[in-house]
Design a protein around this motif. Structure first.
Motif, short mmCIF file in Angstrom:
data_model
loop_
_atom_site.label_atom_id
_atom_site.label_comp_id
_atom_site.label_asym_id
_atom_site.label_seq_id
_atom_site.Cartn_x
_atom_site.Cartn_y
_atom_site.Cartn_z
N SER A 101 60.06 -7.15 64.74
CA SER A 101 60.94 -6.15 64.15
C SER A 101 61.06 -4.91 65.03
CB SER A 101 60.42 -5.74 62.77
OG SER A 101 60.38 -6.85 61.89
N MET A 102 59.93 -4.48 65.59
CA MET A 102 59.96 -3.32 66.48
C MET A 102 60.72 -3.63 67.76
SD MET A 102 58.87 -0.16 66.50
CE MET A 102 60.46 0.30 67.18
N LEU A 103 60.57 -4.84 68.28
CA LEU A 103 61.32 -5.24 69.48
C LEU A 103 62.82 -5.25 69.22
CD1 LEU A 103 59.10 -8.16 70.87
CD2 LEU A 103 59.41 -5.87 71.84
N THR A 104 63.21 -5.68 68.03
CA THR A 104 64.63 -5.68 67.69
C THR A 104 65.18 -4.26 67.62
OG1 THR A 104 64.33 -7.73 66.43
CG2 THR A 104 66.34 -6.48 66.03
N THR A 158 50.45 -13.64 61.26
CA THR A 158 51.87 -13.75 60.93
C THR A 158 52.48 -12.38 60.67
OG1 THR A 158 51.47 -15.92 59.93
CG2 THR A 158 53.55 -14.84 59.39
N LEU A 159 51.73 -11.52 59.98
CA LEU A 159 52.20 -10.17 59.71
C LEU A 159 52.40 -9.38 61.00
CD1 LEU A 159 52.83 -7.93 57.61
CD2 LEU A 159 50.39 -7.35 57.69
N TRP A 160 51.42 -9.49 61.91
CA TRP A 160 51.51 -8.78 63.18
C TRP A 160 52.70 -9.27 64.00
CZ3 TRP A 160 50.56 -4.83 66.16
CH2 TRP A 160 50.66 -4.97 67.54
N SER A 161 52.91 -10.57 64.05
CA SER A 161 54.03 -11.12 64.81
C SER A 161 55.36 -10.68 64.22
CB SER A 161 53.95 -12.66 64.82
OG SER A 161 52.76 -13.09 65.44
N VAL A 208 51.67 2.56 51.29
CA VAL A 208 52.12 1.33 50.66
C VAL A 208 51.25 0.19 51.17
CG1 VAL A 208 54.00 -0.32 50.39
CG2 VAL A 208 54.48 2.14 50.36
N SER A 209 50.48 -0.42 50.30
CA SER A 209 49.58 -1.50 50.69
C SER A 209 49.67 -2.62 49.66
CB SER A 209 48.14 -0.99 50.81
OG SER A 209 47.27 -2.03 51.18
N GLU A 210 50.53 -3.59 49.93
CA GLU A 210 50.72 -4.71 49.02
C GLU A 210 50.63 -6.03 49.79
OE1 GLU A 210 54.38 -4.19 46.97
OE2 GLU A 210 53.77 -2.34 45.96
N LEU A 211 49.75 -6.06 50.78
CA LEU A 211 49.67 -7.23 51.65
C LEU A 211 48.95 -8.41 50.98
CD1 LEU A 211 48.79 -5.48 55.03
CD2 LEU A 211 51.02 -6.17 54.16
N GLY A 212 47.97 -8.10 50.16
CA GLY A 212 47.22 -9.18 49.53
C GLY A 212 46.47 -9.99 50.58
N ASP A 213 46.55 -11.33 50.46
CA ASP A 213 45.88 -12.20 51.42
C ASP A 213 46.85 -12.79 52.43
OD1 ASP A 213 47.29 -13.71 49.65
OD2 ASP A 213 45.68 -15.15 49.23
N LEU A 239 56.24 3.48 62.12
CA LEU A 239 54.79 3.60 62.21
C LEU A 239 54.17 3.93 60.85
CD1 LEU A 239 54.42 5.54 65.58
CD2 LEU A 239 54.06 3.09 65.16
N LYS A 240 54.88 4.70 60.03
CA LYS A 240 54.37 5.05 58.71
C LYS A 240 54.59 3.92 57.72
CE LYS A 240 52.96 7.28 55.07
NZ LYS A 240 51.52 7.38 54.77
N TYR A 241 55.79 3.40 57.68
CA TYR A 241 56.14 2.32 56.76
C TYR A 241 56.72 1.15 57.55
CZ TYR A 241 55.64 5.88 53.13
OH TYR A 241 55.15 6.87 52.29
N PRO A 242 55.87 0.34 58.16
CA PRO A 242 56.36 -0.78 58.97
C PRO A 242 57.05 -1.84 58.13
CG PRO A 242 53.98 -0.90 58.70
CD PRO A 242 54.40 0.41 58.12
N ALA A 243 57.87 -2.63 58.80
CA ALA A 243 58.60 -3.69 58.10
C ALA A 243 57.62 -4.72 57.55
CB ALA A 243 59.56 -4.37 59.07
#
Length: 265
Positions: free
Chosen positions: A226-229, A218-221, A208-213, A134-138
């Protein structure tokens, strides 16, 4: 019931958990990884099409480039590589959770061995997988700068260690308070103490915020898969290990009763 019996069952549970995590990761997660890689390659191709000049190569870089470099194909990464990683992590966590469950047997209330194993598995999932995520998501391959990977890794593992340490202390606090204010009050106090520590830590640790555009869908999916795994691995590990420990306890209890009966005749 000894530590060896717990460990053997933990390794078996971890093996099954690793297989389940591989299946979910391959079916659910890999398509989003492929989508992220395609976006990264498209961005690189677009930068070249705009006439950006390639970086100058130094003599040292040319010399290094002449050396043979071993590269793992993407097909190997998404199949055998993913399977190997999933099984390794599953076995490691299975053995560790089993040893912790064996070490805490009879020390966290009046739980039966299967019940205490389930509690340890749940605490492990929350403190090791859920809260740090939750703090540092994949993040997918196309997100993040290579120059900051060391700092991002240090932040993640630092927060992970703090979460685990807080969970251990909160569990100890709950067990101590249980004797004074009852089970309900002790559990609530332990959970509140853990939440207080991790919430303050989440505010203190650098974001950590390096998402850009990068596309949000796609990021949410990717993060959801990753969380489901992770949930699959810990869920299978906890359920299987709890069942195996419960069966072992039932068998040993029945054997002890038969011996007592035979001795009384």
């Amino acid at each position: 019931m000894n530590a060896r019996a717990f460990l053997v069952r933990g390794l078996l549970a971890g093996l099954l958990a690793g297989l389940a995590a591989f299946f979910v990761g391959y079916q659910v997660g890999e398509p989003h990884v492929e989508a992220a890689i395609a976006l990264e390659e498209a961005g690189a191709a677009d930068s070249h099409s705009h006439g950006e000049e390639p970086e100058a190569h130094s003599p040292a870089a040319d010399e290094a480039g002449d050396e043979e470099v071993f590269k793992v194909s993407r097909e190997t990464q998404r199949t055998w590589g993913l399977l190997t990683g999933s099984l390794t992590i599953g076995l490691a966590w299975g053995g560790l959770v089993a040893l912790v469950a064996a070490g805490t047997l009879g020390r966290i209330g009046r739980f039966l061995p299967g019940q205490s194993t389930a509690v340890i598995s749940l605490i492990g999932f929350v403190s090791v997988a859920l809260v740090p995520f939750l703090k540092y998501p994949a993040t997918p391959p196309a997100v993040g700068s290579g120059d900051t990977i060391g700092d991002r890794t240090a932040l993640y593992f630092g927060f992970l260690l703090l979460s685990v340490a807080s969970a251990v202390l909160a569990t100890y606090l709950a067990c101590r308070l249980r004797e004074r204010i009852g089970t309900y009050g002790g559990v609530v106090a332990g959970i509140a103490a853990y939440l207080l520590v991790v919430i303050v830590a989440a505010l203190v640790f650098a974001p950590v915020s390096e998402l850009g555009d990068f596309p949000a869908d796609t990021l949410w999916s990717f993060r959801l898969s990753s969380m489901l795994t992770l949930a699959t691995m810990w869920g299978v590990l906890g359920v299987v290990l709890t069942g195996l420990v419960s069966r072992l306890y039932a068998r040993e209890t029945a054997l002890a009763h038969r011996r007592e009966l035979a001795a009384s005749l």
